[in-house]
Every structure is written in C-alpha cells, then in structure tokens.
Design a protein around this motif. Structure first.
Motif, mmCIF file in Angstrom:
data_model
loop_
_atom_site.group_PDB
_atom_site.id
_atom_site.type_symbol
_atom_site.label_atom_id
_atom_site.label_comp_id
_atom_site.label_asym_id
_atom_site.label_seq_id
_atom_site.Cartn_x
_atom_site.Cartn_y
_atom_site.Cartn_z
ATOM 1 N N TYR A 144 -3.200 -7.040 -2.454
ATOM 2 C CA TYR A 144 -3.814 -5.720 -2.286
ATOM 3 C C TYR A 144 -3.520 -4.779 -3.444
ATOM 4 C CZ TYR A 144 -5.180 -7.070 2.399
ATOM 5 O OH TYR A 144 -5.771 -7.711 3.468
ATOM 6 N N THR A 145 -2.325 -4.847 -4.025
ATOM 7 C CA THR A 145 -2.074 -3.963 -5.171
ATOM 8 C C THR A 145 -2.927 -4.365 -6.371
ATOM 9 O OG1 THR A 145 -0.142 -5.249 -5.908
ATOM 10 C CG2 THR A 145 0.263 -3.353 -4.456
ATOM 11 N N THR A 146 -3.193 -5.674 -6.526
ATOM 12 C CA THR A 146 -4.077 -6.110 -7.614
ATOM 13 C C THR A 146 -5.490 -5.579 -7.400
ATOM 14 O OG1 THR A 146 -2.779 -8.115 -8.010
ATOM 15 C CG2 THR A 146 -5.059 -8.120 -8.793
ATOM 16 N N ALA A 147 -6.021 -5.757 -6.193
ATOM 17 C CA ALA A 147 -7.378 -5.279 -5.921
ATOM 18 C C ALA A 147 -7.450 -3.754 -5.997
ATOM 19 C CB ALA A 147 -7.836 -5.765 -4.550
ATOM 20 N N TYR A 148 -6.458 -3.075 -5.443
ATOM 21 C CA TYR A 148 -6.431 -1.609 -5.496
ATOM 22 C C TYR A 148 -6.333 -1.118 -6.937
ATOM 23 C CZ TYR A 148 -4.390 3.054 -5.447
ATOM 24 O OH TYR A 148 -4.129 4.379 -5.706
ATOM 25 N N GLY A 149 -5.396 -1.666 -7.698
ATOM 26 C CA GLY A 149 -5.202 -1.207 -9.070
ATOM 27 C C GLY A 149 -6.410 -1.468 -9.944
ATOM 28 N N ALA A 150 -7.036 -2.622 -9.770
ATOM 29 C CA ALA A 150 -8.188 -2.971 -10.598
ATOM 30 C C ALA A 150 -9.430 -2.185 -10.214
ATOM 31 C CB ALA A 150 -8.466 -4.472 -10.495
ATOM 32 N N LEU A 151 -9.714 -2.121 -8.911
ATOM 33 C CA LEU A 151 -10.984 -1.548 -8.462
ATOM 34 C C LEU A 151 -10.940 -0.021 -8.383
ATOM 35 C CD1 LEU A 151 -11.797 -4.181 -5.714
ATOM 36 C CD2 LEU A 151 -12.937 -3.924 -7.925
ATOM 37 N N HIS A 152 -9.854 0.535 -7.887
ATOM 38 C CA HIS A 152 -9.770 1.986 -7.750
ATOM 39 C C HIS A 152 -9.240 2.652 -9.019
ATOM 40 C CE1 HIS A 152 -10.972 2.841 -3.637
ATOM 41 N NE2 HIS A 152 -10.323 1.758 -3.236
ATOM 42 N N LEU A 283 1.112 -2.129 -14.429
ATOM 43 C CA LEU A 283 0.983 -0.945 -13.589
ATOM 44 C C LEU A 283 2.153 -0.809 -12.616
ATOM 45 C CD1 LEU A 283 -2.796 -0.599 -12.639
ATOM 46 C CD2 LEU A 283 -1.478 0.709 -14.279
ATOM 47 N N ILE A 284 2.613 -1.936 -12.085
ATOM 48 C CA ILE A 284 3.704 -1.905 -11.116
ATOM 49 C C ILE A 284 4.971 -1.300 -11.731
ATOM 50 C CG2 ILE A 284 5.331 -3.407 -9.882
ATOM 51 C CD1 ILE A 284 2.772 -2.975 -8.360
ATOM 52 N N ALA A 293 0.182 2.759 -4.674
ATOM 53 C CA ALA A 293 -0.219 1.464 -4.122
ATOM 54 C C ALA A 293 0.459 1.206 -2.788
ATOM 55 C CB ALA A 293 0.123 0.352 -5.113
ATOM 56 N N HIS A 294 1.723 1.587 -2.676
ATOM 57 C CA HIS A 294 2.459 1.408 -1.425
ATOM 58 C C HIS A 294 1.822 2.239 -0.308
ATOM 59 C CE1 HIS A 294 5.805 1.936 1.460
ATOM 60 N NE2 HIS A 294 6.126 0.702 1.107
ATOM 61 N N ALA A 295 1.468 3.482 -0.613
ATOM 62 C CA ALA A 295 0.831 4.344 0.389
ATOM 63 C C ALA A 295 -0.524 3.786 0.809
ATOM 64 C CB ALA A 295 0.683 5.762 -0.158
ATOM 65 N N TYR A 296 -1.289 3.279 -0.159
ATOM 66 C CA TYR A 296 -2.603 2.692 0.140
ATOM 67 C C TYR A 296 -2.439 1.482 1.062
ATOM 68 C CZ TYR A 296 -7.105 0.377 -0.572
ATOM 69 O OH TYR A 296 -8.325 -0.230 -0.373
ATOM 70 N N LEU A 297 -1.482 0.612 0.734
ATOM 71 C CA LEU A 297 -1.262 -0.588 1.537
ATOM 72 C C LEU A 297 -0.794 -0.225 2.945
ATOM 73 C CD1 LEU A 297 -0.975 -3.665 1.836
ATOM 74 C CD2 LEU A 297 1.328 -3.440 0.879
#
Length: 341
Positions: A144-152, A283-284, A293-297
């Motif tokens: 999810y952090t990969t998808a979030y970081g890349a897409l958002h 990014l991490i 990313a933690h809040a999004y997840l």
C-alpha cells in the motif's frame, strides 16, 4: 545505519533467520541460527510474527536487484509484523509489547526481517494499525505504501482518472486496484492469461485486459472512448514500456516501479509524456512521508477500503523455499505470507 561493528561485543544470543551463501533460485535459501545482539542506543528488539514476500527478494536472491547481496551469509526480507520485546537507550517511540510493522526502508542484505527475532534501529519500524492481526499486517505495508506513494504523491492521481495497472495480480497490483478505487479513479488492469480475469474483476478492477490475446493499446482506447488512459502504474518495464506509453493520452503520466522484464526500456513517442521512476525506499526515509503513508494505511484498513489480498499463507520459516517457488510461478493473485510465530 547500525553496522555489525557497532553490534560487536554485545551479542545477547541467537535467533533463526533466512540466509543464503550464493546467488540462485529458491533452493539457495536456508534457515540458520545467527547472532542476535542486545539492543543498543536507538534500537529495538522485535519478535517477528509474520513476513510478507516481495518480488524484490527473489530478484535480490538471484542477483537481479538494484543492489547486490554481500555473500556468504546474506540476510533477506523487507516486510514483517511483530511485537517489540526490548528497547535500547534513548528509544521513546516504542515500548515492549508494542505491535509494529517493518518500514522496508533499509538494506535487507544486512537488516533482513525474515527471521524469528531482529534488532534494528527504532525508525525501521512503525506502530501496527489498531486491530490489525499480524498476518494481515505483514501483507499491507509495502504494497500500500508503494501504491500510495506512486499514485498519490508522485503522479497526483485525480478522481475520474483512468489508471492503467500492469501486473495487476501481484501484491502491489491488487493493492493499487484498491488505492485507485478509493480515490474515485478507474482501475484498468492487465494480466497475461485469461485465468485471472474473473478474479481481478472480483477484486475491483473496472476493466481487465488479457495481454496474451488482446491488444493493449486498442483496448485502452476503446475503454476510454478514444482518449487513452490518464496514468499508468507499471511493474514490468523492458521493451513493452513503449506500449504502456502508447496507451496513454497525450500529456499522460507513467510511474515505473519495477522491472520484471530486465531488458532495455523503450520510451513511447506519444509525447508529451511524463515518466517517473519510483523507489519506495527513498520516500520511506522521509519521516513526513512515512507519517502520511501510515495515516493513509491505518484509515483505509479501519474503513475497509483497503484489505490486503493474501494468496497463500505458509506456516514456519522452514517453508521459505516453497513460498519463493510459488512467488516465482506467478500462479498466485495477491500477497504470499509466511507465519513465523
């Protein structure tokens, strides 16, 4: 980063861990006892409950990753869920008993989490979202952090965007479907064979393109009314990267986050086109991104908008070779998890 030299002289015991002494297939992996240092300044000791497998580990084990293993005795593994057992001097973010997730922001040849216990710098771990069991947690962070970081954060995905996701049956691919839908965008996904079409539709894909039998560019333009996709999230690279670009609208954006095809990457002449390469580990390392990313997840897991797709669970580190064989077969859909404790 903590080094072996810093750990010298304070070994507390041993633990079992996945290691390998030579590059190769799953057969090079073995489980051995390795030294377990006591936590030093800024470090924590974690009892690992479950680990999640990633293609990066197969590439690293076979010599195809972007950094190389130091042999013999290389460690392995980015992703794990566990419980803090002890903390070193100066640690305030974690306490014994805390349930945590590995952030994957480290060299896993040295700090690999495929083990029963590890001692790491405290910043390598974050608090596990409330109410999430270890098996689910081990399948969640990196995907999810990969998808979030890349897409958002990289591509600035917007509601209504048509988002082309290649290699959609992978752990990151299935996570990306959910991230796209959560944003109000439209996931258009690819898979090589017909056998995974229905499963991907069940998982939320709006459209599935079977690339062995269907023309990717024609299908994307048909789906989008001739416009082309707004954004692509590509795991494959190689010469086929041209086709991904051809499937976008002029001015579209591609985020390349993997290289399942190790061949030269060819760019599309469908200009103007914005191309990003994406490294989640970079990014991490940014605490502000890690917090976002933690809040999004956490919010997504709590609401049910995000729910990791787990293909199969293996019990025990001793089944690590079997788990890697399944991963390399590409017969699965979603994430492979190994329960450690």
């Amino acid at each position: 980063m903590t080094t072996d030299t810093q750990h010298k002289g304070r070994t507390a015991g041993v633990t079992r861990a996945v290691v390998f002494d030579s590059l190769g297939g799953p057969e090079v992996l073995k489980v051995e006892e390795v030294p377990l240092p006591s936590p030093g300044v800024g470090e924590i000791q974690v009892r690992v409950e479950a680990i999640g497998l990633n293609r990066a580990e197969a590439l690293f084990r076979s010599g195809g990753y972007y950094y190389r293993a130091t042999l013999p005795g290389s460690r392995l593994g980015y992703e794990a869920a566990g419980v803090v057992e002890a903390v070193g001097e100066g640690v305030t973010a974690h306490a014994p008993g805390d349930q945590v997730l590995a952030t994957a922001g480290f060299d896993f040849g040295t700090h690999g989490v495929h083990a029963e216990r590890v001692v790491h710098p405290a910043e390598f771990w974050v608090r596990r979202p409330e109410g999430v069991d270890a098996r689910t947690a081990a399948a969640a962070w990196l995907t999810y952090t990969t998808a979030y970081g890349a897409l958002h954060e990289t591509a600035r995905m917007a509601p209504g965007d048509h988002v082309l996701i290649t290699g959609a049956s992978s752990g990151v691919g299935t996570a990306a479907i959910q991230v796209v839908r959560r944003a109000g965008a439209i996931p258009v996904v690819t898979t090589r064979g017909e056998g995974k079409r229905e499963r991907l539709l069940e998982l939320g894909a709006a459209h599935v393109i079977v690339t062995d039998t269907e023309d990717l560019v024609k299908e994307v333009h048909r789906i989008t009314g001739g416009k082309g996709a707004d954004l692509a999230f590509d795991a494959i690279g190689g010469p086929g990267f041209t086709t991904v670009g051809d499937a976008l609208r002029p001015g579209g954006t591609v985020v390349l986050y993997g290289w399942l095809n190790p061949g030269p990457i060819h760019l599309s002449f469908n200009w103007p086109l914005t191309v990003h390469t994406y490294n989640n580990g970079v990014l991490i390392d940014d605490p502000a991104f890690r917090d976002r990313a933690h809040a999004y997840l956490a919010s997504g897991l709590a609401s049910g908008a995000l729910a990791p797709v787990i293909a199969e669970t293996f019990d025990g580190l001793d089944r690590i070779q079997e788990a890697h064989r399944l991963m390399e077969s590409s017969a699965h859909t979603g994430k492979i998890v190994v329960r450690v404790a």
